[in-house]
Design an enzyme around this catalytic site. Structure first.
Site, PDB file in Angstrom:
ATOM      1  N   LYS A   1       0.838  -1.213   0.000  1.00 22.26           N
ATOM      2  CA  LYS A   1       0.000   0.000   0.000  1.00 22.26           C
ATOM      3  C   LYS A   1       0.865   1.251   0.000  1.00 22.26           C
ATOM      4  CE  LYS A   1      -4.406  -1.703   1.519  1.00 22.26           C
ATOM      5  NZ  LYS A   1      -5.422  -1.750   2.569  1.00 22.26           N
TER       6      LYS A   1
ATOM      7  N   LYS B   1      -3.423 -10.490  -7.335  1.00 19.78           N
ATOM      8  CA  LYS B   1      -4.624 -10.837  -6.579  1.00 19.78           C
ATOM      9  C   LYS B   1      -5.812 -10.018  -7.075  1.00 19.78           C
ATOM     10  CE  LYS B   1      -5.495  -8.941  -2.650  1.00 19.78           C
ATOM     11  NZ  LYS B   1      -5.444  -8.364  -1.296  1.00 19.78           N
TER      12      LYS B   1
ATOM     13  N   LYS C   1     -10.336  -4.585  -6.062  1.00 23.78           N
ATOM     14  CA  LYS C   1     -10.960  -3.420  -6.676  1.00 23.78           C
ATOM     15  C   LYS C   1      -9.871  -2.438  -7.097  1.00 23.78           C
ATOM     16  CE  LYS C   1     -14.621  -0.314  -6.643  1.00 23.78           C
ATOM     17  NZ  LYS C   1     -14.293   1.017  -6.126  1.00 23.78           N
TER      18      LYS C   1
HETATM   19  P1  TYM Z   1     -10.430  -6.805   2.788  1.00 27.33           P
HETATM   20  O1  TYM Z   1     -11.595  -5.891   2.884  1.00 27.33           O
HETATM   21  O2  TYM Z   1      -9.294  -6.460   1.910  1.00 27.33           O
HETATM   22  O3  TYM Z   1     -10.915  -8.226   2.375  1.00 27.33           O
HETATM   23  C1  TYM Z   1     -11.962  -8.884   3.063  1.00 27.33           C
HETATM   24  C2  TYM Z   1     -11.756 -10.385   2.988  1.00 27.33           C
HETATM   25  O4  TYM Z   1     -11.717 -10.806   1.613  1.00 27.33           O
HETATM   26  C3  TYM Z   1     -10.556 -11.585   1.394  1.00 27.33           C
HETATM   27  N1  TYM Z   1     -10.093 -11.341   0.006  1.00 27.33           N
HETATM   28  C4  TYM Z   1      -9.699 -12.300  -0.829  1.00 27.33           C
HETATM   29  N2  TYM Z   1      -9.626 -13.635  -0.690  1.00 27.33           N
HETATM   30  C5  TYM Z   1      -9.190 -14.356  -1.742  1.00 27.33           C
HETATM   31  N3  TYM Z   1      -8.814 -13.813  -2.925  1.00 27.33           N
HETATM   32  C6  TYM Z   1      -8.865 -12.469  -3.115  1.00 27.33           C
HETATM   33  N4  TYM Z   1      -8.521 -11.946  -4.285  1.00 27.33           N
HETATM   34  C7  TYM Z   1      -9.324 -11.657  -2.027  1.00 27.33           C
HETATM   35  N5  TYM Z   1      -9.514 -10.314  -1.880  1.00 27.33           N
HETATM   36  C8  TYM Z   1      -9.985 -10.146  -0.616  1.00 27.33           C
HETATM   37  C9  TYM Z   1      -9.549 -11.094   2.413  1.00 27.33           C
HETATM   38  O5  TYM Z   1      -8.572 -12.082   2.672  1.00 27.33           O
HETATM   39  C10 TYM Z   1     -10.435 -10.829   3.598  1.00 27.33           C
HETATM   40  O6  TYM Z   1     -10.649 -12.002   4.359  1.00 27.33           O
HETATM   41  N6  TYM Z   1      -7.726  -6.177   6.851  1.00 27.33           N
HETATM   42  C11 TYM Z   1      -8.909  -6.837   6.387  1.00 27.33           C
HETATM   43  C12 TYM Z   1     -10.170  -6.436   7.100  1.00 27.33           C
HETATM   44  C13 TYM Z   1     -10.169  -6.600   8.582  1.00 27.33           C
HETATM   45  C14 TYM Z   1     -10.220  -7.832   9.285  1.00 27.33           C
HETATM   46  C15 TYM Z   1     -10.247  -7.492  10.657  1.00 27.33           C
HETATM   47  C16 TYM Z   1     -10.250  -9.166   8.865  1.00 27.33           C
HETATM   48  C17 TYM Z   1     -10.147  -5.618   9.506  1.00 27.33           C
HETATM   49  N7  TYM Z   1     -10.184  -6.151  10.749  1.00 27.33           N
HETATM   50  C18 TYM Z   1     -10.289  -8.470  11.637  1.00 27.33           C
HETATM   51  C19 TYM Z   1     -10.295 -10.140   9.867  1.00 27.33           C
HETATM   52  C20 TYM Z   1     -10.317  -9.798  11.231  1.00 27.33           C
HETATM   53  C21 TYM Z   1      -9.069  -6.475   4.928  1.00 27.33           C
HETATM   54  O7  TYM Z   1      -8.536  -5.521   4.447  1.00 27.33           O
HETATM   55  O8  TYM Z   1      -9.915  -7.191   4.260  1.00 27.33           O
END
Ligand code: TYM
Length: 324
Positions: A111, A191, A194
Site C-alpha cells: 500500500k 490478486k 478493486k
Molecule cells: P479486505 O476488505 O481487503 O478483504 C476482506 C476479505 O476478503 C478476502 N479477500 C480475498 N480472498 C481471496 N482472494 C482475493 N482476491 C481476495 N480479496 C480479498 C480477504 O482475505 C479478507 O478475508 N484487513 C482486512 C479487514 C479486517 C479484518 C479485521 C479481517 C479488519 N479487521 C479483523 C479479519 C479480522 C481487509 O482488508 O480485508
C-alpha cells in the site's frame, strides 16, 4: 461455542475475491460458531477517500454481505466505528507492538507503494487496529483469505505481548483459511482486487461479467484454438473450481487438455455457472438497497450486541493496565 470474528472493508464494490475468499466461507461457518462480522470503516480511512460517499459504501457493503447469505438472525453484523472501544484498545496495543513488526507487513509495503503521496500513521498501524477488532471479542478463529494471514499472525503476537506484560486476558486467535484463499485477478497476474481494477463485482450486471470474462487471461501457452490447454495454470479453471460442480470441472479439464473446447466455450460455461450463483445475490442486493432503514436496524442491533462484549473486555484491560 467458540467464536469467529472477521472484517471486510467497505470498498464501494465487493469482488468475487471477497466472496470466495471470505463471505462464502463465513456463511458456511455461522451454524457452527458464535459469529461476528464487521464492516471495517475505520480501516478504510487509511487511504484517500471521499467523505460524502462513505455512508453509501458502508450501506452497500452491509447489503452485499446480507444478500450473499449472512443471515442477521444467525450472526452479528456491525460497523466498526459504531463501537468506539476498537480505537481505545488500538491505542493500548500500540504501546506493546514493536514498530519493526509493522514495517515488515507485506500489505503495508504494497500500500505504501500504491499510495506514495499518503503514507500515514494509520496505514502503518492498520494491523494493530485489526488485532484490536479480533481481540476485543476474544475471538478464537478468524476466517480470512490468504492475504490476511500475516495480519492474524501479528494479532497473535500482540496478544502474547499484552498477556506477558499485563496478565492472561486474550486468547491467541487462529486464521481459518477459506477453501479458495487466493483468487487471482482477470489479468492472471495479481490478486483480484478493486484497486487493481482486475475484478468481477459480486453484484455486477450479467452483461458486464460476460464481457470481462471474455477478455480475461487464460493459459497463455494456448495460442490457437487447436492447441491443447493446461488447466492447472489457467486462472479461469480455478474459477470453474469455485463456481462449477465437480462433474463439470472434470469435463472441462478433459476437454481443455484435448482441445475439445476452446477458451471461448470454457468462458461461456463459467459465466453461466457463475451467474447461477450470483443472480439471486444481485437480486436480493437490489431489493435491500430499497430498504435502507432495515439495514440500519440490523447494524444498530449488531453494534448494541458488540458494545456489551466490548465494554466487558475493556473493563478487564483498563484494570490490568492500572487505568481504573
Ligand atoms: P479486505 O476488505 O481487503 O478483504 C476482506 C476479505 O476478503 C478476502 N479477500 C480475498 N480472498 C481471496 N482472494 C482475493 N482476491 C481476495 N480479496 C480479498 C480477504 O482475505 C479478507 O478475508 N484487513 C482486512 C479487514 C479486517 C479484518 C479485521 C479481517 C479488519 N479487521 C479483523 C479479519 C479480522 C481487509 O482488508 O480485508
Amino acid at each position: 461455542m467458540s467464536r469467529i470474528f472477521s472484517g471486510i472493508q467497505p470498498s464501494g464494490e465487493l469482488t468475487i475475491g471477497n466472496y470466495l475468499g471470505a463471505i462464502r466461507n463465513w456463511i458456511a461457518l455461522i451454524e457452527k460458531y458464535d459469529s461476528i462480522f464487521c464492516i471495517v470503516d475505520l480501516h478504510a480511512l487509511t487511504i484517500q477517500y471521499d467523505p460524502s460517499r462513505m455512508q453509501n459504501r458502508i450501506r452497500a457493503a452491509a447489503a452485499a454481505n446480507i444478500a450473499a447469505g449472512l443471515d442477521p438472525e444467525k450472526c452479528v453484523l456491525f460497523v466498526q466505528s459504531h463501537v468506539p472501544e476498537h480505537t481505545e484498545l488500538t491505542w493500548y496495543f500500540n504501546t506493546v507492538t514493536p514498530m519493526g513488526d509493522l514495517g515488515r507487513m507485506t500489505q503495508f509495503k504494497e500500500k505504501s507503494r500504491q499510495h506514495r503521496e499518503n503514507i500515514n500513521v494509520g496505514l502503518f498501524g492498520y494491523p494493530v487496529l485489526q488485532a484490536a477488532d479480533i481481540l476485543l471479542y476474544k475471538a478464537d478463529h478468524v476466517p480470512v483469505g490468504a492475504d490476511q494471514v500475516q495480519h492474524i499472525e501479528l494479532s497473535r503476537e500482540v496478544a502474547r505481548k499484552f498477556n506477558s506484560r499485563f496478565g492472561e486476558i486474550f486468547p491467541e486467535p487462529k486464521a481459518l483459511l477459506s477453501p479458495s484463499p487466493r483468487i487471482m485477478g482477470l489479468d492472471g497476474k495479481s490478486k483480484m482486487s478493486k484497486s487493481m481494477n482486475n475484478y468481477i463485482g459480486l453484484v455486477e450486471e450479467p452483461e458486464s461479467i460476460r464481457k470481462k470474462l471474455a477478455t480475461a487471461v487464460t493459459d497463455e501457452n494456448r495460442k490457437r484454438r487447436t492447441d491443447p490447454g493446461n488447466p492447472e495454470i489457467c486462472n479461469l479453471f480455478t474459477l470453474h473450481k469455485s463456481f462449477s460442480d465437480a462433474a463439470e470441472v472434470e469435463t472441462i479439464d478433459g476437454e481443455c487438455r484435448s482441445a475439445g473446447i476452446g477458451c471461448v466455450e470454457c468462458k461461456r460455461r463459467l459465466a453461466d455457472n457463475m451467474l447461477k450463483e450470483l443472480d439471486p445475490i444481485r437480486e436480493r442486493y437490489h431489493d435491500l438497497e430499497k430498504r435502507p432503514d432495515d439495514i440500519a436496524d440490523i447494524l444498530r442491533s449488531g453494534a448494541r450486541h458488540c458494545s456489551e462484549i466490548a465494554a466487558k473486555t475493556m473493563e478487564e484491560v483498563r484494570d490490568a493496565m492500572g487505568l481504573v
